[in-house]
Design an enzyme around this catalytic site. Structure first.
Site, PDB file in Angstrom:
ATOM      1  CB  THR A 126      22.977 -67.991  79.311  1.00  0.00           C
ATOM      2  OG1 THR A 126      21.644 -68.485  79.296  1.00  0.00           O
ATOM      3  CG2 THR A 126      23.072 -66.762  78.431  1.00  0.00           C
ATOM      4  CB  ALA A 130      25.665 -70.005  73.755  1.00  0.00           C
ATOM      5  N   GLY A 131      22.825 -67.819  73.580  1.00  0.00           N
ATOM      6  CA  GLY A 131      21.612 -67.484  74.321  1.00  0.00           C
ATOM      7  C   GLY A 131      20.525 -68.450  73.926  1.00  0.00           C
ATOM      8  CG  ASP A 235       9.255 -79.660  80.215  1.00  0.00           C
ATOM      9  OD1 ASP A 235       8.382 -78.980  79.644  1.00  0.00           O
ATOM     10  OD2 ASP A 235       8.991 -80.620  80.979  1.00  0.00           O
ATOM     11  NE  ARG A 263      -5.168 -41.344  92.488  1.00  0.00           N
ATOM     12  CZ  ARG A 263      -4.628 -40.297  93.105  1.00  0.00           C
ATOM     13  NH1 ARG A 263      -4.468 -40.312  94.403  1.00  0.00           N
ATOM     14  NH2 ARG A 263      -4.251 -39.234  92.391  1.00  0.00           N
ATOM     15  N   GLY A 335      -1.048 -44.940  88.295  1.00  0.00           N
ATOM     16  CA  GLY A 335      -0.555 -43.610  87.940  1.00  0.00           C
ATOM     17  C   GLY A 335       0.876 -43.416  88.423  1.00  0.00           C
ATOM     18  CD  GLU A 359      14.124 -71.097  82.876  1.00  0.00           C
ATOM     19  OE1 GLU A 359      14.281 -69.868  83.025  1.00  0.00           O
ATOM     20  OE2 GLU A 359      14.819 -71.946  83.437  1.00  0.00           O
ATOM     21  N   GLY A 360      13.489 -69.691  77.459  1.00  0.00           N
ATOM     22  CA  GLY A 360      12.921 -69.659  76.110  1.00  0.00           C
ATOM     23  C   GLY A 360      12.135 -68.375  75.942  1.00  0.00           C
TER      24      GLY A 360
END
Ligand SMILES: Cc1cc2nc3c(=O)[nH]c(=O)nc-3n(C[C@H](O)[C@H](O)[C@H](O)COP(=O)(O)OP(=O)(O)OC[C@H]3O[C@@H](n4cnc5c(N)ncnc54)[C@H](O)[C@@H]3O)c2cc1C
Length: 382
Positions: A126, A130-131, A235, A263, A335, A359-360
């Site tokens: 990365t 460029a991603g 992959d 609870r 909560g 990873e995509g």
């Protein structure tokens, strides 16, 4: 056979992985998150158990794990700490790619350390521009005599603060190419990235390559083979992340069952409310289905079936979206206490969001899975 039943060997491995995670990882994971690092001692314990070299064969000093077992390992580590699982993911990707495409000289030089965990690996793809679209990689590698000279910047590099060696993708005259670069190369500079939303203990860094000179043996495969190397390594990484997401799902379920069974609100335990049970049942269904998808992807990998690529996309897409959903519900069920700094479900929530991006991203996976559907449908009719 139950959906969750595992072969005897797999079940034995899971018990051993679980024992390690329950004693050495999970109880301390919130501290790792707060300190934004995994202590060196824990990394050494991972080495002592042979987990860094999990996918490397015994001939290279590794543990020779099959892919199904690797999935179980990364699920269990992910149940305890997504940051540690992330470090294992990128290390495994780098080691596996080096073994598959590295020159004999490079393998002899780096594999023993990567197998033992004395050398930690990271994955540098990365960049600022460029991603998801790796065709935009701007880092260059120019041939100069017997060397290559790399220039460019990589962002969001998991383990960048502690890695000894980087798998780096850069453009040569023949296109995207993959190189192995030592972190102590004088042309490498790492800047820690702090306070990220999730996987805060994964020791992220920005890695700058400035006139970084590496020998020709550092090239993996041929010039221009970088896209193939990246696709195969991603992959494997995607499979690991999918397994880690099953771990997040299981952790959310365990925490939510324990909390709602203890609870009381409205005169009864939270577990008696039907709306609470809906969330628990969705978590149970999500974790079992995700685990089955990951196991199928692993079995296809072990059988060297190319269908594993699509199975891994599906497993990662499903497991990560289910992990995010389960983590959202886990915080809801806890909560205000689930919103507290240092509460495990707070961490699961932040870590799960990251899993939908790395990873995509989920959108890229949706596009890929749909594309596969059209390709196989038209193939069936031709
Ligand atoms: C904690 C963390 C650890 C990481 N570790 C590493 C690492 O070790 N090594 C490494 O190389 N990288 C690493 N990354 C980077 C990661 O791989 C990228 O963030 C990822 O590839 C997405 O790229 P991007 O962030 O540039 O987003 P972009 O690609 O800019 O996407 C932004 C948004 O647009 C959507 N989008 C993009 N393209 C399309 C499209 N064609 N159709 C529809 N939607 C689209 C995406 O789904 C996303 O929602 C890490 C990131 C994080 C957050």
């Amino acid at each position: 056979m139950s959906l969750l039943a595992e072969p005897a060997v797999g079940a034995r491995s899971r018990a051993s992985f679980r024992e390690f995670v329950d004693t050495a990882v999970a109880p301390y994971a919130d501290r790792f998150d707060r300190d934004q690092k995994i202590p060196a001692e824990v990394l050494r314990q991972v080495a002592g158990r042979g987990y860094w070299g999990a996918v490397l064969p015994a001939t290279d000093g590794g543990s020779g794990m099959d892919m199904v077992t690797l999935g179980v390992l990364h699920e269990e580590i992910g149940r305890g700490c997504s940051s540690l699982r992330s470090l294992l993911t990128v290390h495994t990707m780098a080691a596996w790619a080096l073994r598959r495409w590295g020159t004999t000289e490079a393998r002899e030089h780096w594999l023993p350390g990567l197998a033992s965990g004395d050398t930690l690996g990271a994955f540098c793809l990365t960049e600022p521009a460029a991603g998801s679209d790796i065709s935009l990689v701007a880092t260059t590698a120019v041939r100069d005599g017997d060397d290559y000279v790399l220039d460019g910047v990589k962002q969001w590099i998991t383990g960048g603060q502690v890695a000894d060696v980087f798998l780096v993708f850069a453009k040569t005259e023949r296109g995207l190419s993959a190189f192995v670069v030592d972190a102590d190369n004088p042309g490498v500079r790492c800047t820690p990235v702090e306070n990220a939303l999730g996987t805060r203990a994964s020791m992220l860094a920005e890695v700058l390559f400035a006139e970084c000179r590496v020998p020709a043996r550092a090239l993996l495969g041929a010039e221009g083979a970088g896209r193939m190397v990246a696709t195969a390594a991603l992959d494997l990484g995607r499979y690991s992340v999918a397994a880690g997401c099953v771990g997040i799902l299981q952790a959310c379920l365990d925490a939510s069952v324990a909390h709602t069974a203890g609870r009381e609100q409205g005169g009864v335990l939270l577990r008696e409310h039907q709306l609470v049970r809906r969330m628990i049942s969705d978590m149970v269904t999500g974790v079992q289905a995700a685990r089955a998808l990951v196991r199928r992807a692993g079995e296809l990998k072990d059988g060297r079936d190319p269908e594993t690529l699509t199975a891994t996309w599906i497993a990662k897409y499903f497991a990560s979206t289910q992990a995010m959903r389960a983590a959202t519900d886990a915080v809801q069920l806890h909560g205000a206490s689930g919103c507290a700094d240092g509460h495990p479900v707070n961490r699961y929530f932040r870590d799960a969001k990251v899993m939908e991006i790395i990873e995509g991203s989920s959108q890229i996976q949706q596009l890929t899975i749909a594309e596969h559907a059209y390709e196989t449908a038209s193939g069936g009719h031709s």
